[in-house]
Design a protein around this motif. Sequence first.
Motif, PDB file in Angstrom:
ATOM      1  N   PRO A  94       0.814  -1.227   0.000  1.00  0.00           N
ATOM      2  CA  PRO A  94       0.000   0.000   0.000  1.00  0.00           C
ATOM      3  C   PRO A  94       0.840   1.267   0.000  1.00  0.00           C
ATOM      4  N   MET A  95       2.024   1.200   0.575  1.00  0.00           N
ATOM      5  CA  MET A  95       2.903   2.371   0.562  1.00  0.00           C
ATOM      6  C   MET A  95       3.391   2.669  -0.853  1.00  0.00           C
ATOM      7  N   LEU A  96       3.751   1.607  -1.575  1.00  0.00           N
ATOM      8  CA  LEU A  96       4.159   1.799  -2.965  1.00  0.00           C
ATOM      9  C   LEU A  96       3.002   2.372  -3.772  1.00  0.00           C
ATOM     10  N   ASP A  97       1.791   1.908  -3.518  1.00  0.00           N
ATOM     11  CA  ASP A  97       0.624   2.416  -4.243  1.00  0.00           C
ATOM     12  C   ASP A  97       0.452   3.920  -4.021  1.00  0.00           C
ATOM     13  N   VAL A  98       0.690   4.362  -2.795  1.00  0.00           N
ATOM     14  CA  VAL A  98       0.574   5.791  -2.474  1.00  0.00           C
ATOM     15  C   VAL A  98       1.570   6.616  -3.291  1.00  0.00           C
ATOM     16  N   VAL A  99       2.802   6.139  -3.341  1.00  0.00           N
ATOM     17  CA  VAL A  99       3.852   6.880  -4.046  1.00  0.00           C
ATOM     18  C   VAL A  99       3.627   6.843  -5.554  1.00  0.00           C
ATOM     19  N   THR A 105       5.470  11.891  -1.872  1.00  0.00           N
ATOM     20  CA  THR A 105       6.800  11.571  -2.379  1.00  0.00           C
ATOM     21  C   THR A 105       7.335  10.316  -1.702  1.00  0.00           C
ATOM     22  N   MET A 106       6.984  10.165  -0.416  1.00  0.00           N
ATOM     23  CA  MET A 106       7.413   8.988   0.328  1.00  0.00           C
ATOM     24  C   MET A 106       6.296   8.537   1.257  1.00  0.00           C
ATOM     25  N   ALA A 107       6.092   7.233   1.335  1.00  0.00           N
ATOM     26  CA  ALA A 107       5.138   6.647   2.281  1.00  0.00           C
ATOM     27  C   ALA A 107       5.934   5.902   3.338  1.00  0.00           C
ATOM     28  N   ILE A 108       5.502   6.038   4.598  1.00  0.00           N
ATOM     29  CA  ILE A 108       6.227   5.409   5.695  1.00  0.00           C
ATOM     30  C   ILE A 108       5.256   4.670   6.608  1.00  0.00           C
ATOM     31  N   GLY A 109       5.796   3.771   7.431  1.00  0.00           N
ATOM     32  CA  GLY A 109       4.957   2.991   8.327  1.00  0.00           C
ATOM     33  C   GLY A 109       4.943   3.547   9.742  1.00  0.00           C
ATOM     34  N   ARG A 110       3.788   3.421  10.391  1.00  0.00           N
ATOM     35  CA  ARG A 110       3.648   3.723  11.812  1.00  0.00           C
ATOM     36  C   ARG A 110       3.334   2.413  12.512  1.00  0.00           C
ATOM     37  N   ARG A 111       4.233   1.958  13.352  1.00  0.00           N
ATOM     38  CA  ARG A 111       4.071   0.657  14.000  1.00  0.00           C
ATOM     39  C   ARG A 111       2.919   0.650  14.998  1.00  0.00           C
ATOM     40  N   ARG A 112       2.091  -0.390  14.880  1.00  0.00           N
ATOM     41  CA  ARG A 112       0.997  -0.632  15.815  1.00  0.00           C
ATOM     42  C   ARG A 112       1.188  -2.026  16.412  1.00  0.00           C
ATOM     43  N   PRO A 113       1.631  -2.123  17.669  1.00  0.00           N
ATOM     44  CA  PRO A 113       1.893  -3.433  18.282  1.00  0.00           C
ATOM     45  C   PRO A 113       0.673  -4.337  18.240  1.00  0.00           C
ATOM     46  N   VAL A 114       0.903  -5.606  17.938  1.00  0.00           N
ATOM     47  CA  VAL A 114      -0.201  -6.564  17.836  1.00  0.00           C
ATOM     48  C   VAL A 114      -0.500  -7.236  19.171  1.00  0.00           C
ATOM     49  N   GLY A 115       0.307  -6.970  20.187  1.00  0.00           N
ATOM     50  CA  GLY A 115       0.065  -7.562  21.500  1.00  0.00           C
ATOM     51  C   GLY A 115       0.903  -6.882  22.563  1.00  0.00           C
ATOM     52  N   ARG A 116       0.647  -7.218  23.804  1.00  0.00           N
ATOM     53  CA  ARG A 116       1.384  -6.634  24.911  1.00  0.00           C
ATOM     54  C   ARG A 116       2.809  -7.189  24.947  1.00  0.00           C
ATOM     55  N   GLY A 117       3.742  -6.327  25.320  1.00  0.00           N
ATOM     56  CA  GLY A 117       5.123  -6.756  25.443  1.00  0.00           C
ATOM     57  C   GLY A 117       5.903  -6.784  24.148  1.00  0.00           C
ATOM     58  N   VAL A 118       5.254  -6.439  23.038  1.00  0.00           N
ATOM     59  CA  VAL A 118       5.929  -6.466  21.745  1.00  0.00           C
ATOM     60  C   VAL A 118       6.975  -5.351  21.651  1.00  0.00           C
ATOM     61  N   TRP A 119       6.619  -4.199  22.202  1.00  0.00           N
ATOM     62  CA  TRP A 119       7.465  -3.015  22.075  1.00  0.00           C
ATOM     63  C   TRP A 119       7.952  -2.618  23.464  1.00  0.00           C
ATOM     64  N   PRO A 120       9.218  -2.874  23.834  1.00  0.00           N
ATOM     65  CA  PRO A 120       9.720  -2.551  25.167  1.00  0.00           C
ATOM     66  C   PRO A 120       9.517  -1.075  25.499  1.00  0.00           C
ATOM     67  N   TRP A 121       9.304  -0.794  26.783  1.00  0.00           N
ATOM     68  CA  TRP A 121       8.980   0.573  27.207  1.00  0.00           C
ATOM     69  C   TRP A 121      10.055   1.576  26.805  1.00  0.00           C
ATOM     70  N   HIS A 122      11.339   1.178  26.927  1.00  0.00           N
ATOM     71  CA  HIS A 122      12.411   2.124  26.628  1.00  0.00           C
ATOM     72  C   HIS A 122      12.472   2.440  25.134  1.00  0.00           C
ATOM     73  N   ALA A 179      13.684  19.541   0.836  1.00  0.00           N
ATOM     74  CA  ALA A 179      13.504  19.349  -0.602  1.00  0.00           C
ATOM     75  C   ALA A 179      12.045  19.498  -1.036  1.00  0.00           C
ATOM     76  N   GLY A 180      11.146  19.732  -0.069  1.00  0.00           N
ATOM     77  CA  GLY A 180       9.738  19.911  -0.410  1.00  0.00           C
ATOM     78  C   GLY A 180       8.964  18.635  -0.625  1.00  0.00           C
ATOM     79  N   TRP A 181       9.466  17.515  -0.082  1.00  0.00           N
ATOM     80  CA  TRP A 181       8.747  16.250  -0.215  1.00  0.00           C
ATOM     81  C   TRP A 181       7.433  16.297   0.564  1.00  0.00           C
ATOM     82  N   THR A 182       6.525  15.441   0.145  1.00  0.00           N
ATOM     83  CA  THR A 182       5.328  15.163   0.932  1.00  0.00           C
ATOM     84  C   THR A 182       5.441  13.731   1.463  1.00  0.00           C
ATOM     85  N   VAL A 183       4.951  13.527   2.678  1.00  0.00           N
ATOM     86  CA  VAL A 183       5.078  12.231   3.335  1.00  0.00           C
ATOM     87  C   VAL A 183       3.722  11.779   3.860  1.00  0.00           C
ATOM     88  N   GLN A 184       3.387  10.529   3.620  1.00  0.00           N
ATOM     89  CA  GLN A 184       2.146   9.956   4.151  1.00  0.00           C
ATOM     90  C   GLN A 184       2.499   8.770   5.044  1.00  0.00           C
TER      91      GLN A 184
END
Length: 220
Positions: A94-99, A105-122, A179-184
Motif C-alpha cells: 500500500p505504501m508503494l501504491d501511495v507513491v 513523495t514517500m510513504a512510511i509505516g507507523r508501527r501498531r503493536p499486535v500484542g502486549r510486550g511487543v514493544w519494550p517501554w524504553h 527538498a519539499g517532499w510530501t510524506v504519508q
Amino acid sequence: MTMRTCDVVIPCRDEALALPLVLAEVPDGWHVIVVDNGSTDGTADVARSLGATVVSEPLPGYGAAVHAGVLASAADYVAVIDGDASMRLADLVPMLDVVRAGAATMAIGRRRPVGRGVWPWHARAGTLALATMIRRRSGFGIHDLAPMRVCRREDLLALGVEDRRFGYPLELMLRAADAGWTVQELDVPYGRRAAGTRSKVSGSVRGTARVIHDFAGVLR
C-alpha cells in the motif's frame, strides 16, 4: 515474465533465523536486496538460498547498510524494512501504491503493536522522543521513525543523506522536508521479532540510548 516493480532493501546483521519468515511472501514483481552488515551467523547464505540478492557492507551502521542497498537497486522504486520479522513485506505494497499514485513523495509505516510486550517501554519512549524531534524540525506530521518506507530511488539518492549510523532516518526526514517532499504515514502491524534473534536497538536500554545519541548528532 513478472515486471520488476520495486526493490526492497533489508539491512541485516545476524538475522539468519528471521529471514525465512521475512521472505516467506515476497510481493509479485518485487526483488529483495539483503545487505549483510557484518553478520557471523550465515545471514548471507540464508538470504541467497531464499532468492535474495546479497550485498556486503563492511562499514557497521544502519545508514551504511541502507545506502549500500539503495546503490545496488535497479528499480524505479525502493523500499526499506527491518530484517527481524516484526513487520511484513506485504504491508509495503500500500505504501508503494501511495507513491506511484502521486499522493506522496514517500510513504512510511507507523508501527501498531499486535500484542502486549511487543514493544519494550524504553524503545517506545525513545521512539516518541525522536519522532517529536522529527515533527518539530521537519513539519511532517509523523509518529514513528519510518521503520518501513517507500519512495523513488532517484529521489532518495538526490537527497544526499550522509549519516551512516542510526541517525540516517532523521537526516532523511530533514532533507526530505528541505527538498519539499510530501510524506504519508500508514499504520502497520508490529509483531515480535523472530525467536532466537535480538534487536540491536530496542533489545536494550543501551541500544535505545545509542540511537538517541546518533539522532542528537544529526541535529547539531
